[in-house]
Write an enzyme that holds these catalytic residues in place. Structure first.
Site, mmCIF file in Angstrom:
data_model
loop_
_atom_site.group_PDB
_atom_site.id
_atom_site.type_symbol
_atom_site.label_atom_id
_atom_site.label_comp_id
_atom_site.label_asym_id
_atom_site.label_seq_id
_atom_site.Cartn_x
_atom_site.Cartn_y
_atom_site.Cartn_z
ATOM 1 N N ARG A 37 0.816 -1.218 0.000
ATOM 2 C CA ARG A 37 0.000 0.000 0.000
ATOM 3 C C ARG A 37 0.852 1.271 0.000
ATOM 4 O O ARG A 37 0.573 2.206 -0.732
ATOM 5 C CB ARG A 37 -0.924 -0.017 1.209
ATOM 6 C CG ARG A 37 -1.708 1.260 1.417
ATOM 7 C CD ARG A 37 -2.628 1.186 2.619
ATOM 8 N NE ARG A 37 -3.288 2.454 2.878
ATOM 9 C CZ ARG A 37 -4.153 2.665 3.858
ATOM 10 N NH1 ARG A 37 -4.457 1.662 4.683
ATOM 11 N NH2 ARG A 37 -4.712 3.850 4.020
ATOM 12 N N GLU A 247 9.293 -10.761 -1.050
ATOM 13 C CA GLU A 247 9.217 -11.398 0.271
ATOM 14 C C GLU A 247 9.414 -10.416 1.417
ATOM 15 O O GLU A 247 10.451 -9.758 1.511
ATOM 16 C CB GLU A 247 10.253 -12.518 0.376
ATOM 17 C CG GLU A 247 10.195 -13.277 1.692
ATOM 18 C CD GLU A 247 11.106 -14.489 1.719
ATOM 19 O OE1 GLU A 247 11.110 -15.212 2.731
ATOM 20 O OE2 GLU A 247 11.824 -14.724 0.727
ATOM 21 N N LYS A 267 8.838 -19.999 0.263
ATOM 22 C CA LYS A 267 9.559 -21.173 -0.214
ATOM 23 C C LYS A 267 8.651 -21.905 -1.182
ATOM 24 O O LYS A 267 7.468 -22.114 -0.906
ATOM 25 C CB LYS A 267 9.936 -22.114 0.934
ATOM 26 C CG LYS A 267 11.184 -21.712 1.683
ATOM 27 C CD LYS A 267 12.283 -21.633 0.761
ATOM 28 C CE LYS A 267 13.625 -21.441 1.024
ATOM 29 N NZ LYS A 267 14.482 -21.110 -0.033
#
Length: 452
Positions: A37, A247, A267
């Protein structure tokens, strides 16, 4: 501290006039990102902590502390209470810790020293920040006073015409394909011997240009087609970091009851396909893969264990395990684990406790780090470290520095890797690294079949 609303503009355009300044930083989500955001930009720091080859400096003077201790000291000096202001970053410490900093925290995992132009650790204190909320299309400048806010606002751009990206030429890898497959096999042998359960092994793709690479133009171009929610650009003077990370390492959110910390390890990977039916089949294969689910669950367990050392007893929650995340070029599996930080645990202390992220080491973490050092044989530098911010009010947000290129003049280095388990196939693991490098390989005009 004041927060002044300014006219909305694209954060990439707003940052363009500042991008060439050493110390300038932009955090933004890719144009195709489902999350991400807030975007933030900072320039002209008031203080800088760096570490190179075991020596910490604060504003250029040698300090008798580790870089993590120096970060804790500076944060404590700047720390202030919650004020109800909306952007999660209004002032604070912004930067990165490179992978080799893990050896400072756990000497048993120490690997080769990094010899690139980037420092091992770099955090700068910023008193003024521009924040962009793409959900509401509102933008803000925060600063200690009106003059500081106006100074930052007046330096922002309004339109982004886009610079020229110099052609890139592929210059090979430090691990040719056969050697990378051998490295994967060596990890599998260590797993069979019981030394580890999993390790993340990488190699470095290298590119050259006939002229100085415009790192920010490359970042802006990549962002336009990226689904990375945690992209970042850092101008370090002698080098630049271009990260398209999907990530989140961890975030810390203050509330009336304290601070919630949330980690989101990734993963498991499959490439995307242009044909919808093939793409759906690839996504389904990932979700049903015993190997990939085991890999993800293993790191989720490691993350839960790491969080238990800094969170209140009984507060850790599994919000999601092995949930699919679809990006522009790959599908991933992601897990989310949260907890309540203990009262005396600050954001710098949490960073030190969790670093490096288990998803880019393996399990158990220290032995996986030793395996990485032995098999890769070279330092990773900023790659697989952590990039992010610590707000002066105690909140924080860090990404894992994957899909991350380091640019030095005419050279661009892109490390790529993946987690190896007992069920790994060396050929498939090598292909996965190329999936992660797809955008840069395409930019350099590389035919993937030529890298087999």
């Amino acid at each position: 501290m004041i927060v002044r609303e300014i006219e909305w503009r694209d954060p990439v355009a707003a940052f363009a006039p500042l991008a060439a300044e050493p110390g300038a930083v932009l955090f933004a989500a890719g144009a195709r990102a489902a999350e991400g955001r807030w975007s933030f930009l900072c320039a002209r720091p008031s203080s800088v902590i760096e570490a190179r080859r075991g020596e910490t400096t604060v504003d250029g003077a040698v300090a008798p502390h580790s870089p993590f201790e120096a970060l804790e000291i500076l944060h404590a000096r700047r720390r202030r209470g919650a004020d109800g202001l909306a952007p999660p970053l209004v002032s604070g410490l912004v930067g990165f810790a490179g992978y080799e900093c893990g050896g400072l925290l756990e000497p048993r995992g120490l690997g080769p020293a990094y010899g690139g132009a980037s420092p091992d650790f770099h955090f700068a204190a910023f008193d003024a920040v521009a924040a962009f909320d793409r959900e509401t299309r509102r933008a803000f400048v925060s600063a200690p006073d009106r003059s500081g806010a106006l100074a930052l606002e007046s330096s922002l751009g309004a339109n982004c015409s886009g610079g020229r990206i110099a052609p890139l030429h592929f210059a090979g890898s430090n691990f040719p394909p056969a050697r990378y497959r051998t490295a994967v096999s060596a990890v599998i042998d260590r797993i069979r011997d019981g030394a580890i359960y999993q390790a993340n092994i990488s190699h470095r793709l290298m590119f050259r240009s006939d002229e100085t690479i415009d790192a920010y133009s490359l970042f802006a171009e990549a962002l336009g087609g990226s689904a990375a929610a945690h992209a970042a650009f850092l101008n370090l003077g002698a080098s630049a970091i271009v990260s398209l990370s999907p990530e989140r390492f961890f975030s810390i959110t203050p509330d009336v009851n304290g601070h919630t910390i949330r980690a989101e390890p990734i993963k498991g990977t499959r490439p995307r396909a242009s044909a919808p039916e093939i793409d759906r089949a690839l996504a389904r294969a990932l979700e049903e893969s015993v190997k990939d689910r085991a890999e993800n669950t293993m790191i989720a367990d490691l993350t839960r264990n790491d969080l238990s050392r800094i969170c209140e007893d009984g507060s850790i929650r599994e919000e999601a395990i092995c949930e699919r995340m679809s990006l522009a070029t790959v599908h991933h599996l992601v897990s989310r684990i949260s907890g309540r930080l203990r009262n005396k645990i600050s954001a710098p202390a949490a960073l030190a406790a969790l670093f490096p992220c288990g998803s880019i080491t393996g399990a158990p973490k220290i032995e996986a780090m030793r395996t990485i050092a032995a098999i890769e044989g070279v330092a990773r530098g900023p790659y697989c470290g952590a990039i992010g911010y610590i707000d002066d009010r105690g909140g924080a947000d860090f990404s894992v520095a994957i899909r991350t290129a380091i640019i030095e003049g005419r050279r661009l280095t892109l490390p790529v890797g993946g987690g190896v388990t007992l069920r790994s196939d060396p050929d498939a693991e090598y292909e996965e690294t190329l999936d992660k490098a797809a955008w840069f390989l395409k930019l350099a005009g590389v035919d993937r079949s030529s890298l087999a």
